[in-house]
Design a protein around this motif. Structure first.
Motif, PDB file in Angstrom:
ATOM      1  N   ALA A 102       0.835  -1.203   0.000  1.00 40.61           N
ATOM      2  CA  ALA A 102       0.000   0.000   0.000  1.00 40.61           C
ATOM      3  C   ALA A 102       0.875   1.261   0.000  1.00 40.61           C
ATOM      4  N   LEU A 103       1.978   1.218   0.726  1.00 36.09           N
ATOM      5  CA  LEU A 103       2.886   2.377   0.745  1.00 36.09           C
ATOM      6  C   LEU A 103       3.603   2.540  -0.591  1.00 36.09           C
ATOM      7  N   LEU A 104       3.935   1.410  -1.224  1.00 28.43           N
ATOM      8  CA  LEU A 104       4.550   1.468  -2.559  1.00 28.43           C
ATOM      9  C   LEU A 104       3.573   2.074  -3.560  1.00 28.43           C
ATOM     10  N   ASP A 105       2.308   1.646  -3.485  1.00 25.82           N
ATOM     11  CA  ASP A 105       1.291   2.182  -4.396  1.00 25.82           C
ATOM     12  C   ASP A 105       1.142   3.686  -4.206  1.00 25.82           C
ATOM     13  N   ALA A 106       1.173   4.115  -2.947  1.00 24.49           N
ATOM     14  CA  ALA A 106       1.026   5.544  -2.662  1.00 24.49           C
ATOM     15  C   ALA A 106       2.210   6.315  -3.225  1.00 24.49           C
ATOM     16  N   LEU A 107       3.389   5.716  -3.148  1.00 27.15           N
ATOM     17  CA  LEU A 107       4.595   6.345  -3.673  1.00 27.15           C
ATOM     18  C   LEU A 107       4.463   6.524  -5.186  1.00 27.15           C
ATOM     19  N   ALA A 108       3.890   5.508  -5.842  1.00 28.07           N
ATOM     20  CA  ALA A 108       3.744   5.549  -7.292  1.00 28.07           C
ATOM     21  C   ALA A 108       2.733   6.608  -7.721  1.00 28.07           C
ATOM     22  N   SER A 109       1.695   6.792  -6.914  1.00 30.85           N
ATOM     23  CA  SER A 109       0.626   7.691  -7.342  1.00 30.85           C
ATOM     24  C   SER A 109       0.785   9.110  -6.816  1.00 30.85           C
ATOM     25  N   SER A 110       1.631   9.284  -5.807  1.00 32.38           N
ATOM     26  CA  SER A 110       1.691  10.599  -5.177  1.00 32.38           C
ATOM     27  C   SER A 110       2.522  11.594  -5.981  1.00 32.38           C
ATOM     28  N   ALA A 111       3.306  11.101  -6.938  1.00 30.84           N
ATOM     29  CA  ALA A 111       4.113  11.943  -7.814  1.00 30.84           C
ATOM     30  C   ALA A 111       4.890  13.008  -7.058  1.00 30.84           C
TER      31      ALA A 111
END
Lengths: 425, 286
Positions: A102-111
């Motif tokens: 979930a933290l990796l996904d947030a990193l990918a989407s948070s730009a």
């Protein structure tokens, strides 16, 4: 897909992030959720990846037997409205790999917006709180409740609650928000120096007979409880849910009163919302603002979702243990006597043992037309017969809802609920 | 009697009219005493009491479940007694509480039919040792001792062939316990696991024996590791205990409208598990 180069992470962690993106992208293209695989691979590359990913975030961890996913979703909403970027494990993958994913996904989407103002709200499996807290240094730990669940898989609930208490004690800088009315939960909450207590009378006290501190007998009088050996007793609530004449009000520690107006049904969700208001206030969100952000929440990962079908609607409810069922029965009591389809499985994720069906007061469903379904429908049917509740058997829960006219509730335990959710998507 | 509460559980069962004796007096309901469910009831074991009372009502015999809570006295004059399972601390607490109960002592001495499941079985034994090594004296109604088994807990569904006279066909249930139980000379096993190596549970321990029946006195105390609860899954065992309590049972009249398969299960004619072989029954004490 474009890969953003994660800034500020050490080389090893960056390699972990890239490896994770490759495998979870592949998993998702193959039609799988990919809710844990990325985290698993990243952790193989860099054992400290979870700590590194969480390092700059304000972390809220939510644990307990029931209500983790819904309360996590509520807290994320409350905090997300403030312009904070919020990472959350909305897919319900609540062990370390899922949280890392979930933290990796947030990193990918948070730009690149993830920074000092960013927040992570994560539900954590009860058995993993210690490990996840050690890695993420949480600002807030939420303890919802502890009761019997999958005893054949998870083991004694007292042991689980005690380990949670140990994790709380190991993080003195975290603010603990815990449920005062649940004996085991309060026992764990007392491990914190200054916990905030949430309170509202609850029905289930099936695992509340033995003191979590001294193993003495706990006695109950109304909503009060106290150990007759060591004197451990229910603390007064700082955040209290009061329900009077159809109005639900949350009273805060400074005397604020906030009216709740939720789309999500039942006492259980008003209680979850009380936790969300308490956590919001701790992190600077006014209760009235928080309550406003919860108003539009209509479903959480399919829970409470209403699906339209020819001839009526089907509402999906999850209940996987006696305490969860007690909440669903409260919720059903509030509404009309509409038909209910109950689906019970006993796969690995459900626990193989279905004795818990006898700790559910199915007698309270007597006024509803009832269908027993799922892989353990036969056991459920015997239970209902002894409860004196008329019902019929069905092979397939979703098909049974289609055979019914009007508005139907489908209540499933873990895999039965997810099977139904998938079939209705 | 006591200040114990009369449980309304299960509430939904329509009560038959109270039968009257030839002289016209109301008959006292048969009382199933459920002991300390707040500490001994981890595995839905309160269901055993509900099953006993309901199967009497389905035969036109008035019955009630009397729940004995932590502060209630145990009545000596109950017709049947039921104890369930519990976690270690709860078990020690329950044992300390029940050891001093004159009511339960009298009931056991007069041979009141009693079902004890899992922790209940260990509490009724002569002693048990919990995980931290503490040895706790039991109530001694069953000649058996329990020690920590070490290794993983014994968890899973089991099928066992009964060794007790009056029981027909295999017993089934779900086991989840850590302790190993050894029977003394005054206890007989309740059943023997079918192909123990292939099952999730282990019964009492190596050898595949399951449960215990008191050989002393009336042989009415039955202990088992099976839950589910055991009497819901094994109506024949429920009816055996009821027969011991009230004598020959009138025919079962089930409520109308039950699914056929469910009615068959309630009559004890249909089992959940397949793979039922016949003729493997052995006698107790062999």
């Amino acid at each position: 897909m474009t890969l953003r180069r994660p800034a500020r992470l050490p080389v090893r962690a960056r390699a972990a992030v890239v490896a994770a993106r490759v495998v979870s992208g592949a998993a998702r293209r193959a039609g799988r959720h990919g809710s844990v695989i990325g985290g698993r691979v990243a952790t193989m590359v860099d054992r400290r990846v979870l700590a590194r990913l969480a390092a700059e975030r304000t972390v809220v961890l939510v644990t307990g037997t029931n209500g983790k996913t819904t309360t996590t979703s509520m807290i994320a909403r409350v905090l997300g409205g403030a312009g904070h970027e919020v990472a959350t494990n909305h897919l319900g993958a609540n062990m370390p790999d899922g949280i890392t994913t979930a933290l990796l996904d947030a990193l990918a989407s948070s730009a690149g917006t993830a920074g000092s103002g960013s927040v992570a709200v994560m539900e954590v499996d009860e058995s993993y709180l210690g490990e996840v807290a050690a890695a993420t240094d949480p600002r807030v730990i939420v303890l919802l409740n502890f009761s019997r669940d999958q005893l054949d898989r998870v083991g004694e609930v007292r042991t689980v609650a005690r380990r949670v208490g140990d994790a709380v004690a190991a993080h003195p800088t975290a603010r603990v928000v815990a449920f005062a009315d649940d004996v085991l939960c309060a026992g764990a909450g007392f491990s914190a120096a200054a916990p905030l207590w949430v309170s509202s009378p609850s029905r289930w006290n099936g695992d509340a007979g033995v003191c979590p501190r001294c193993d003495g007998p706990v006695e109950h009088a109304g909503v009060r409880w106290a150990c007759s050996a060591c004197g451990l007793a229910r603390p007064d609530g700082d955040w209290t849910l009061v329900e009077e004449g159809g109005t639900a009000t949350v009273r805060g520690p400074d005397g604020t009163a906030t009216t709740l107006d939720l789309q999500l049904p039942g006492h259980v969700n008003r209680l979850n919302a009380t936790f969300a208001l308490a956590v919001g206030a701790e992190l600077g969100v006014e209760p009235a603002v928080a309550a406003g952000r919860l108003r539009d929440l209509a479903q959480v990962g399919g829970r409470y979702r209403t699906v339209t079908r020819p001839g009526g609607t089907t509402r999906l409810l999850l209940a996987k243990n006696p305490a969860g069922w007690a909440q669903v029965l409260d919720l059903l009591d509030e509404g009309p006597a509409r038909p209910v389809v109950v689906a019970v499985n006993s796969r690995e994720a459900d626990g193989r043992d279905v004795s818990w069906l006898w700790d559910v007061e199915f007698e309270r469903l007597a006024r509803h037309p009832l269908v027993a379904a799922g892989e353990r429908a036969a056991d459920l049917s015997v239970r209902l017969a002894y409860a004196g509740v008329g019902h019929r058997l069905a092979d397939d829960a979703v098909a049974a809802t289609r055979d019914t006219v009007g508005d139907v509730d489908l209540v499933g335990n873990y895999t039965a609920f997810h099977d139904a959710t998938r079939a209705l998507t | 009697m006591s200040d114990a509460r009369v449980a309304t559980f299960p509430e939904g069962i329509p009560m038959s009219p109270v039968p009257t004796s030839p002289a016209g007096d109301a008959v006292d309901p048969v009382t199933v005493v459920l002991l300390l469910p707040e500490v001994l009831g981890t595995y839905g074991d309160a269901g055993n009491a509900a099953v006993l009372a309901t199967r009497l009502r389905w035969r036109g015999i008035p019955a009630r479940v009397l729940t004995v809570g932590w502060t209630d006295a145990v009545p000596a004059d109950g017709d049947l007694y039921v104890l369930g399972g519990g976690e270690d601390a709860a078990q020690v607490l329950a044992c300390d509480r029940l050891r001093d109960s004159i009511g339960l002592r009298r009931a056991l001495d007069r041979g009141a039919p009693t079902l004890a499941v899992c922790a209940g079985l260990q509490v009724l034994g002569t002693s048990f040792t919990i995980a931290d090594g503490t040895r706790v004296a039991g109530l001694g109604a069953l000649d058996l001792e329990t020690r920590p088994g070490g290794g993983p807990r014994r968890i899973g569904d089991v099928v066992a062939d009964p060794l007790l006279e009056g029981l027909d066909g295999p017993l089934e249930g779900f086991e989840n316990h850590g302790g190993l139980t050894e029977l003394g000379p005054d206890a007989a096993p309740l059943a023997r696991l079918r192909e123990p190596a292939r099952q999730g549970g282990a019964g009492n321990g190596p050898g595949g024996l399951e449960g215990a029946v008191s050989d002393r006195g009336h042989g009415n105390v039955v202990g088992t590791y099976l839950h589910g609860p055991v009497l819901a899954r094994n109506p024949v065992l429920a009816d055996l205990l009821l027969t011991r309590a009230v004598g020959e049972l009138p025919p079962l009249v089930l409520p109308e409208g039950l699914p056929t398969a469910t009615a068959e299960r309630l009559r004890g004619r249909r089992r959940v598990c397949g793979d039922v072989r016949s003729g493997a029954r052995r006698r107790a004490g062999a």
